[in-house]
Design a protein around this motif. Structure first.
Motif, PDB file in Angstrom:
ATOM      1  N   GLY A  96     -36.710 -12.293  -3.918  1.00 41.24           N
ATOM      2  CA  GLY A  96     -37.540 -13.330  -3.311  1.00 41.24           C
ATOM      3  C   GLY A  96     -37.047 -14.745  -3.552  1.00 41.24           C
ATOM      4  O   GLY A  96     -37.694 -15.706  -3.138  1.00 41.24           O
ATOM      5  N   LYS A  97     -35.891 -14.890  -4.185  1.00 40.55           N
ATOM      6  CA  LYS A  97     -35.380 -16.215  -4.526  1.00 40.55           C
ATOM      7  C   LYS A  97     -35.052 -17.041  -3.283  1.00 40.55           C
ATOM      8  O   LYS A  97     -35.508 -18.189  -3.136  1.00 40.55           O
ATOM      9  CB  LYS A  97     -34.136 -16.096  -5.408  1.00 40.55           C
ATOM     10  N   THR A  98     -34.266 -16.465  -2.387  1.00 35.80           N
ATOM     11  CA  THR A  98     -33.831 -17.205  -1.198  1.00 35.80           C
ATOM     12  C   THR A  98     -35.002 -17.520  -0.283  1.00 35.80           C
ATOM     13  O   THR A  98     -35.090 -18.632   0.267  1.00 35.80           O
ATOM     14  CB  THR A  98     -32.754 -16.402  -0.448  1.00 35.80           C
ATOM     15  N   SER A  99     -35.927 -16.589  -0.118  1.00 34.75           N
ATOM     16  CA  SER A  99     -37.093 -16.847   0.736  1.00 34.75           C
ATOM     17  C   SER A  99     -37.948 -17.972   0.173  1.00 34.75           C
ATOM     18  O   SER A  99     -38.486 -18.797   0.930  1.00 34.75           O
ATOM     19  CB  SER A  99     -37.922 -15.570   0.893  1.00 34.75           C
ATOM     20  N   THR A 100     -38.076 -18.025  -1.145  1.00 28.26           N
ATOM     21  CA  THR A 100     -38.813 -19.129  -1.764  1.00 28.26           C
ATOM     22  C   THR A 100     -38.145 -20.460  -1.450  1.00 28.26           C
ATOM     23  O   THR A 100     -38.813 -21.435  -1.065  1.00 28.26           O
ATOM     24  CB  THR A 100     -38.876 -18.928  -3.287  1.00 28.26           C
ATOM     25  N   MET A 101     -36.831 -20.512  -1.589  1.00 32.59           N
ATOM     26  CA  MET A 101     -36.112 -21.757  -1.352  1.00 32.59           C
ATOM     27  C   MET A 101     -36.159 -22.167   0.116  1.00 32.59           C
ATOM     28  O   MET A 101     -36.295 -23.347   0.441  1.00 32.59           O
ATOM     29  CB  MET A 101     -34.681 -21.619  -1.841  1.00 32.59           C
ATOM     30  N   LYS A 102     -36.063 -21.198   1.013  1.00 29.97           N
ATOM     31  CA  LYS A 102     -36.157 -21.526   2.437  1.00 29.97           C
ATOM     32  C   LYS A 102     -37.533 -22.089   2.790  1.00 29.97           C
ATOM     33  O   LYS A 102     -37.654 -22.980   3.639  1.00 29.97           O
ATOM     34  CB  LYS A 102     -35.857 -20.284   3.277  1.00 29.97           C
ATOM     35  N   ALA A 103     -38.569 -21.584   2.147  1.00 31.43           N
ATOM     36  CA  ALA A 103     -39.909 -22.125   2.385  1.00 31.43           C
ATOM     37  C   ALA A 103     -40.013 -23.559   1.878  1.00 31.43           C
ATOM     38  O   ALA A 103     -40.644 -24.413   2.516  1.00 31.43           O
ATOM     39  CB  ALA A 103     -40.957 -21.236   1.715  1.00 31.43           C
ATOM     40  N   ILE A 104     -39.386 -23.848   0.752  1.00 31.84           N
ATOM     41  CA  ILE A 104     -39.433 -25.209   0.188  1.00 31.84           C
ATOM     42  C   ILE A 104     -38.798 -26.215   1.126  1.00 31.84           C
ATOM     43  O   ILE A 104     -39.312 -27.330   1.319  1.00 31.84           O
ATOM     44  CB  ILE A 104     -38.738 -25.235  -1.185  1.00 31.84           C
ATOM     45  N   VAL A 105     -37.667 -25.850   1.719  1.00 33.23           N
ATOM     46  CA  VAL A 105     -36.952 -26.797   2.582  1.00 33.23           C
ATOM     47  C   VAL A 105     -37.360 -26.687   4.046  1.00 33.23           C
ATOM     48  O   VAL A 105     -36.786 -27.349   4.909  1.00 33.23           O
ATOM     49  CB  VAL A 105     -35.425 -26.639   2.444  1.00 33.23           C
ATOM     50  N   GLY A 106     -38.351 -25.865   4.347  1.00 39.14           N
ATOM     51  CA  GLY A 106     -38.895 -25.812   5.702  1.00 39.14           C
ATOM     52  C   GLY A 106     -38.168 -24.908   6.664  1.00 39.14           C
ATOM     53  O   GLY A 106     -38.381 -24.998   7.880  1.00 39.14           O
ATOM     54  N   LEU A 107     -37.318 -24.003   6.158  1.00 41.81           N
ATOM     55  CA  LEU A 107     -36.586 -23.094   7.049  1.00 41.81           C
ATOM     56  C   LEU A 107     -37.388 -21.860   7.413  1.00 41.81           C
ATOM     57  O   LEU A 107     -37.090 -21.198   8.409  1.00 41.81           O
ATOM     58  CB  LEU A 107     -35.254 -22.689   6.408  1.00 41.81           C
ATOM     59  N   VAL A 108     -38.374 -21.514   6.602  1.00 40.28           N
ATOM     60  CA  VAL A 108     -39.332 -20.472   6.971  1.00 40.28           C
ATOM     61  C   VAL A 108     -40.723 -21.008   6.676  1.00 40.28           C
ATOM     62  O   VAL A 108     -40.915 -21.825   5.768  1.00 40.28           O
ATOM     63  CB  VAL A 108     -39.095 -19.144   6.207  1.00 40.28           C
ATOM     64  N   PRO A 123     -44.470 -20.398   5.373  1.00 41.50           N
ATOM     65  CA  PRO A 123     -45.205 -19.441   4.536  1.00 41.50           C
ATOM     66  C   PRO A 123     -46.318 -18.745   5.307  1.00 41.50           C
ATOM     67  O   PRO A 123     -46.944 -19.340   6.199  1.00 41.50           O
ATOM     68  CB  PRO A 123     -45.777 -20.323   3.422  1.00 41.50           C
ATOM     69  N   ALA A 124     -46.556 -17.495   4.953  1.00 45.45           N
ATOM     70  CA  ALA A 124     -47.711 -16.793   5.500  1.00 45.45           C
ATOM     71  C   ALA A 124     -48.993 -17.347   4.895  1.00 45.45           C
ATOM     72  O   ALA A 124     -50.040 -17.398   5.557  1.00 45.45           O
ATOM     73  CB  ALA A 124     -47.596 -15.295   5.220  1.00 45.45           C
ATOM     74  N   SER A 125     -48.905 -17.772   3.631  1.00 43.00           N
ATOM     75  CA  SER A 125     -50.044 -18.385   2.961  1.00 43.00           C
ATOM     76  C   SER A 125     -49.535 -19.122   1.725  1.00 43.00           C
ATOM     77  O   SER A 125     -48.384 -18.986   1.331  1.00 43.00           O
ATOM     78  CB  SER A 125     -51.097 -17.339   2.558  1.00 43.00           C
ATOM     79  N   GLY A 126     -50.414 -19.900   1.130  1.00 42.93           N
ATOM     80  CA  GLY A 126     -50.051 -20.644  -0.074  1.00 42.93           C
ATOM     81  C   GLY A 126     -49.742 -22.099   0.215  1.00 42.93           C
ATOM     82  O   GLY A 126     -49.855 -22.562   1.358  1.00 42.93           O
ATOM     83  N   ARG A 127     -49.323 -22.791  -0.823  1.00 39.85           N
ATOM     84  CA  ARG A 127     -49.147 -24.244  -0.758  1.00 39.85           C
ATOM     85  C   ARG A 127     -47.875 -24.644  -1.482  1.00 39.85           C
ATOM     86  O   ARG A 127     -47.605 -24.178  -2.579  1.00 39.85           O
ATOM     87  CB  ARG A 127     -50.357 -24.921  -1.409  1.00 39.85           C
ATOM     88  N   ILE A 128     -47.085 -25.518  -0.849  1.00 41.14           N
ATOM     89  CA  ILE A 128     -45.886 -26.094  -1.457  1.00 41.14           C
ATOM     90  C   ILE A 128     -46.006 -27.604  -1.374  1.00 41.14           C
ATOM     91  O   ILE A 128     -46.372 -28.155  -0.325  1.00 41.14           O
ATOM     92  CB  ILE A 128     -44.601 -25.647  -0.735  1.00 41.14           C
ATOM     93  N   ARG A 129     -45.652 -28.281  -2.467  1.00 41.70           N
ATOM     94  CA  ARG A 129     -45.600 -29.739  -2.447  1.00 41.70           C
ATOM     95  C   ARG A 129     -44.319 -30.196  -3.136  1.00 41.70           C
ATOM     96  O   ARG A 129     -44.031 -29.791  -4.270  1.00 41.70           O
ATOM     97  CB  ARG A 129     -46.815 -30.357  -3.164  1.00 41.70           C
ATOM     98  N   VAL A 130     -43.553 -31.018  -2.439  1.00 43.32           N
ATOM     99  CA  VAL A 130     -42.357 -31.647  -2.994  1.00 43.32           C
ATOM    100  C   VAL A 130     -42.700 -33.107  -3.235  1.00 43.32           C
ATOM    101  O   VAL A 130     -42.893 -33.868  -2.289  1.00 43.32           O
ATOM    102  CB  VAL A 130     -41.154 -31.525  -2.040  1.00 43.32           C
ATOM    103  N   ALA A 131     -42.841 -33.471  -4.516  1.00 43.12           N
ATOM    104  CA  ALA A 131     -43.309 -34.815  -4.884  1.00 43.12           C
ATOM    105  C   ALA A 131     -44.564 -35.182  -4.094  1.00 43.12           C
ATOM    106  O   ALA A 131     -44.711 -36.299  -3.604  1.00 43.12           O
ATOM    107  CB  ALA A 131     -42.204 -35.841  -4.657  1.00 43.12           C
ATOM    108  N   ARG A 156     -45.531 -33.965  -1.197  1.00 44.73           N
ATOM    109  CA  ARG A 156     -45.403 -33.850   0.257  1.00 44.73           C
ATOM    110  C   ARG A 156     -45.321 -32.398   0.699  1.00 44.73           C
ATOM    111  O   ARG A 156     -44.757 -31.550  -0.001  1.00 44.73           O
ATOM    112  CB  ARG A 156     -44.164 -34.603   0.745  1.00 44.73           C
ATOM    113  N   ASP A 157     -45.843 -32.133   1.898  1.00 52.50           N
ATOM    114  CA  ASP A 157     -45.898 -30.788   2.463  1.00 52.50           C
ATOM    115  C   ASP A 157     -44.671 -30.545   3.350  1.00 52.50           C
ATOM    116  O   ASP A 157     -44.462 -31.265   4.333  1.00 52.50           O
ATOM    117  CB  ASP A 157     -47.176 -30.668   3.299  1.00 52.50           C
ATOM    118  N   PRO A 158     -43.833 -29.531   3.040  1.00 54.47           N
ATOM    119  CA  PRO A 158     -42.638 -29.275   3.849  1.00 54.47           C
ATOM    120  C   PRO A 158     -42.926 -28.907   5.303  1.00 54.47           C
ATOM    121  O   PRO A 158     -42.045 -29.038   6.154  1.00 54.47           O
ATOM    122  CB  PRO A 158     -41.967 -28.100   3.135  1.00 54.47           C
ATOM    123  N   VAL A 159     -44.146 -28.460   5.595  1.00 53.01           N
ATOM    124  CA  VAL A 159     -44.487 -28.088   6.974  1.00 53.01           C
ATOM    125  C   VAL A 159     -44.953 -29.298   7.769  1.00 53.01           C
ATOM    126  O   VAL A 159     -44.396 -29.630   8.818  1.00 53.01           O
ATOM    127  CB  VAL A 159     -45.556 -26.978   6.993  1.00 53.01           C
TER     128      VAL A 159
END
Length: 265
Positions: A48-60, A62-70, A72-75
């Motif tokens: 699940g490493k690559t899928s996590t990273m792709k979600a962080i940078v907006g390449l995939v 997420p089906a659910s959950g929340r990501i914040r970079v400083a 900010r929302d990648p979506v």
């Protein structure tokens, strides 16, 4: 270095799920990467490493959950996040007709950087990684190791708040690995920066990362410093390899295989 308020942490992931059709690649993952640290994702292929990273940078998405970079929302704030992130993918597609010099100039133009903003940094990184002699050759003619070095240089160009590095030491020689370890360690000490670093190589993770998340089957099996992870398997002298095998299904499979080989099952 003092820990920043939660809203300013370089990366916060809460209950992240990433799915591809009926296949769940990341299953309810939560973690926090603090300023000043290199945070490792350790797991085998398919963890699940690559899928996590792709979600962080907006390449995939997420089906659910929340990501914040400083914060900010990648979506919904994808451009703002991209400005704060330097990304090295596991498998990169480069413009083979370009030279390294042209490739870095292209990346700089996308980042809206002037030569004065990045020229000195490129000069020093290229020198340290010993790729100066290749700067005007077509990328198609260069080794995989040299191409990987250029991807790493490109990730540093805009001095990002968060580096997202997916197996970044693939194809690198030992000297270059040591240089990149030193550069990453120095880089995150300044400017409220951090790095998220994925690997399936235990030795690299143990030497480089301040804290680690051990993933197996898309799920978080353990998180913390090596000392904290050791407590999870109740072995204070355990190596990271011991901890990893103790917390994942790979350890159970290895034990069963050994028993079969010894004729005990």
């Amino acid at each position: 270095m003092a820990t920043l308020p939660s809203s300013a942490d370089p990366l916060v992931i809460e209950d992240l799920t990433v799915a591809y059709g009926s296949v769940t690649a990341v299953d309810g993952l939560s973690l926090r990467v603090r300023a000043g640290e290199i945070y490792g994702l350790l797991g085998s292929n398919g963890a699940g490493k690559t899928s996590t990273m792709k979600a962080i940078v907006g390449l995939v998405q997420p089906a659910s959950g929340r990501i914040r970079v400083a914060g900010r929302d990648p979506v919904s704030e994808d451009m703002a996040v991209k400005e704060m992130v330097g990304y090295v993918p596991e498998t990169a597609l480069l413009y083979d007709a370009l030279s390294p010099r042209e490739f870095l100039e292209f990346v700089a133009s996308v980042r809206r950087l002037r030569y004065d903003d990045y020229g000195s940094l490129v000069h020093e990184l290229v020198g340290a990684l010993q790729v100066g002699a290749d700067m005007d050759r077509p990328l198609a003619t260069l080794s995989n190791g040299t191409r990987q070095k250029l991807l790493l240089v490109a990730a540093f160009l805009h001095r990002p708040r968060l580096l997202v590095l997916d197996e970044p030491f693939n194809n690198l020689d030992p000297r270059s690995v040591r240089i990149m370890r030193d550069l990453l360690t120095a880089y995150v000490r300044e400017g409220n920066r951090a790095a998220l670093f994925s690997t399936h190589t235990v030795e690299v993770a143990e030497r480089l990362c301040h804290r680690l998340a051990i993933l197996d089957g898309g799920k978080l099996q353990g998180e913390g410093t090596l000392a904290e992870l050791r407590t999870m398997i109740r072995r204070p002298e355990a190596t990271l390899e011991d901890v990893y095998l103790g917390l994942t299904a790979e350890g159970e499979a290895t034990t069963r295989a050994m028993e079969l080989l010894r004729g005990k099952a």
